[in-house]
Write a protein that holds these residues in place. Structure first.
Motif, PDB file in Angstrom:
ATOM      1  N   LEU A  25       0.830  -1.206   0.000  1.00 23.29           N
ATOM      2  CA  LEU A  25       0.000   0.000   0.000  1.00 23.29           C
ATOM      3  C   LEU A  25       0.864   1.254   0.000  1.00 23.29           C
ATOM      4  O   LEU A  25       0.613   2.189  -0.767  1.00 23.29           O
ATOM      5  CB  LEU A  25      -0.931   0.003   1.217  1.00 23.29           C
ATOM      6  CG  LEU A  25      -1.852   1.219   1.367  1.00 23.29           C
ATOM      7  CD1 LEU A  25      -2.818   1.312   0.199  1.00 23.29           C
ATOM      8  CD2 LEU A  25      -2.609   1.150   2.669  1.00 23.29           C
ATOM      9  N   GLU A  26       1.895   1.276   0.838  1.00 21.52           N
ATOM     10  CA  GLU A  26       2.782   2.446   0.900  1.00 21.52           C
ATOM     11  C   GLU A  26       3.762   2.470  -0.276  1.00 21.52           C
ATOM     12  O   GLU A  26       4.002   3.529  -0.867  1.00 21.52           O
ATOM     13  CB  GLU A  26       3.573   2.444   2.218  1.00 21.52           C
ATOM     14  CG  GLU A  26       2.748   2.725   3.452  1.00 21.52           C
ATOM     15  CD  GLU A  26       1.980   1.504   3.942  1.00 21.52           C
ATOM     16  OE1 GLU A  26       0.933   1.700   4.578  1.00 21.52           O
ATOM     17  OE2 GLU A  26       2.424   0.357   3.683  1.00 21.52           O
ATOM     18  N   LEU A  27       4.317   1.312  -0.622  1.00 21.73           N
ATOM     19  CA  LEU A  27       5.338   1.273  -1.680  1.00 21.73           C
ATOM     20  C   LEU A  27       4.767   1.622  -3.054  1.00 21.73           C
ATOM     21  O   LEU A  27       5.482   2.156  -3.900  1.00 21.73           O
ATOM     22  CB  LEU A  27       6.012  -0.102  -1.715  1.00 21.73           C
ATOM     23  CG  LEU A  27       6.785  -0.493  -0.448  1.00 21.73           C
ATOM     24  CD1 LEU A  27       7.425  -1.862  -0.625  1.00 21.73           C
ATOM     25  CD2 LEU A  27       7.849   0.536  -0.100  1.00 21.73           C
ATOM     26  N   PHE A  28       3.493   1.321  -3.273  1.00 23.21           N
ATOM     27  CA  PHE A  28       2.874   1.615  -4.568  1.00 23.21           C
ATOM     28  C   PHE A  28       1.977   2.856  -4.511  1.00 23.21           C
ATOM     29  O   PHE A  28       1.179   3.090  -5.414  1.00 23.21           O
ATOM     30  CB  PHE A  28       2.070   0.417  -5.067  1.00 23.21           C
ATOM     31  CG  PHE A  28       2.918  -0.792  -5.381  1.00 23.21           C
ATOM     32  CD1 PHE A  28       3.884  -0.724  -6.372  1.00 23.21           C
ATOM     33  CD2 PHE A  28       2.768  -1.974  -4.675  1.00 23.21           C
ATOM     34  CE1 PHE A  28       4.672  -1.828  -6.664  1.00 23.21           C
ATOM     35  CE2 PHE A  28       3.557  -3.083  -4.958  1.00 23.21           C
ATOM     36  CZ  PHE A  28       4.519  -3.011  -5.957  1.00 23.21           C
ATOM     37  N   ALA A  29       2.121   3.650  -3.464  1.00 17.99           N
ATOM     38  CA  ALA A  29       1.316   4.877  -3.351  1.00 17.99           C
ATOM     39  C   ALA A  29       1.615   5.782  -4.539  1.00 17.99           C
ATOM     40  O   ALA A  29       2.774   6.116  -4.791  1.00 17.99           O
ATOM     41  CB  ALA A  29       1.631   5.602  -2.043  1.00 17.99           C
ATOM     42  N   ASP A  47      -5.757   7.678   3.036  1.00 18.70           N
ATOM     43  CA  ASP A  47      -7.095   8.258   2.981  1.00 18.70           C
ATOM     44  C   ASP A  47      -7.974   7.457   2.023  1.00 18.70           C
ATOM     45  O   ASP A  47      -9.135   7.163   2.306  1.00 18.70           O
ATOM     46  CB  ASP A  47      -7.006   9.727   2.551  1.00 18.70           C
ATOM     47  CG  ASP A  47      -8.311  10.463   2.784  1.00 18.70           C
ATOM     48  OD1 ASP A  47      -8.891  10.305   3.876  1.00 18.70           O
ATOM     49  OD2 ASP A  47      -8.760  11.187   1.882  1.00 18.70           O
ATOM     50  N   THR A  48      -7.408   7.080   0.875  1.00 15.51           N
ATOM     51  CA  THR A  48      -8.126   6.284  -0.127  1.00 15.51           C
ATOM     52  C   THR A  48      -8.450   4.894   0.418  1.00 15.51           C
ATOM     53  O   THR A  48      -9.521   4.351   0.156  1.00 15.51           O
ATOM     54  CB  THR A  48      -7.292   6.162  -1.422  1.00 15.51           C
ATOM     55  OG1 THR A  48      -7.016   7.473  -1.911  1.00 15.51           O
ATOM     56  CG2 THR A  48      -8.020   5.367  -2.484  1.00 15.51           C
ATOM     57  N   LYS A  70      -5.262  10.884   9.291  1.00 17.53           N
ATOM     58  CA  LYS A  70      -5.844  12.204   9.596  1.00 17.53           C
ATOM     59  C   LYS A  70      -5.184  12.847  10.794  1.00 17.53           C
ATOM     60  O   LYS A  70      -4.956  14.034  10.835  1.00 17.53           O
ATOM     61  CB  LYS A  70      -7.353  12.073   9.845  1.00 17.53           C
ATOM     62  CG  LYS A  70      -8.163  12.128   8.581  1.00 17.53           C
ATOM     63  CD  LYS A  70      -9.642  12.105   8.869  1.00 17.53           C
ATOM     64  CE  LYS A  70     -10.395  11.915   7.561  1.00 17.53           C
ATOM     65  NZ  LYS A  70     -11.614  11.176   7.703  1.00 17.53           N
ATOM     66  N   GLY A  71      -4.882  12.043  11.779  1.00 20.84           N
ATOM     67  CA  GLY A  71      -4.272  12.572  12.992  1.00 20.84           C
ATOM     68  C   GLY A  71      -2.856  13.075  12.794  1.00 20.84           C
ATOM     69  O   GLY A  71      -2.328  13.809  13.619  1.00 20.84           O
TER      70      GLY A  71
END
Length: 199
Positions: free
Chosen positions: A118-122, A131-132, A142-143
């Protein structure tokens, strides 16, 4: 005396946050252990189940011992749900160890960051990707909007997301409360002895 064991990392880098209208933060040393989709195809699944094995986690711990305060990054192209409970447990144990505060250095021992596909292909930013994704990701993001460039905050965020750890502040508060309870028990146990000596 035996020679020092050679320890390697998949990536080693210096990270320095930039600050507008102020002094830049000091550079931080980062060690990374990177995995692709290891164990995803049927042939490989017979041999390898975990992306991050015991020796991978131990190697990162040894680097943290040699370089106190370094950031440790575990990055895999797999999604979080594809990590085994054993992997999560190993990394969580290291992350708990890394949360301890080193007074001489005025920082935690070794913040652990876990990055998934999820992070590596952001496509744009972690904040947008989380958020998505919605749910817990959006709630955590958000925090801390705009703070993902602070690797210590990012460590706290990914530990909450993927290791089911409490936030660093909650963990610290629980630790202080437990320490305070032990102190009160010791004081209560010592009080009757003092009272008896007074009489």
């Amino acid at each position: 005396m035996a020679p020092k064991q050679n320890i390697e990392a998949d990536l080693i880098l210096w990270h320095q946050r930039k600050v507008f209208n102020g002094l830049d933060h000091h550079a931080e040393l980062v060690f990374g252990e990177a995995k692709s989709f290891r164990g995803e195809n049927s042939e490989e699944k017979k041999v390898v189940v975990d992306a991050f094995e015991v020796e991978d986690v131990e190697r990162m711990k040894q680097l943290a011992i040699r370089f106190p305060g370094a950031i440790l990054v575990f990055a895999t192209m797999k999604q979080a749900g594809d990590l085994s409970p054993a992997e999560i447990q190993r990394i969580t144990k290291l992350a708990s160890w890394g949360r301890e505060y080193i007074h001489e250095r005025r920082q935690t021992r070794a913040p652990v960051i876990l990055l998934t596909g999820l992070e590596l292909f952001a496509p744009y930013s972690l904040s947008q990707a989380w958020d998505t994704a919605g749910g817990r990701h959006a709630e955590i993001g958000k925090g801390h909007y705009g703070y993902t460039d602070n690797l210590r905050i990012l460590a706290d965020m990914t530990q909450q997301l993927y290791l089911s750890m409490p936030s660093y502040s909650e963990w610290l508060r629980a630790k202080w409360e437990k320490r305070n309870q032990r102190r009160q028990v010791r004081q209560a146990a010592a009080a009757p002895v003092r009272d008896a000596e007074d009489h």
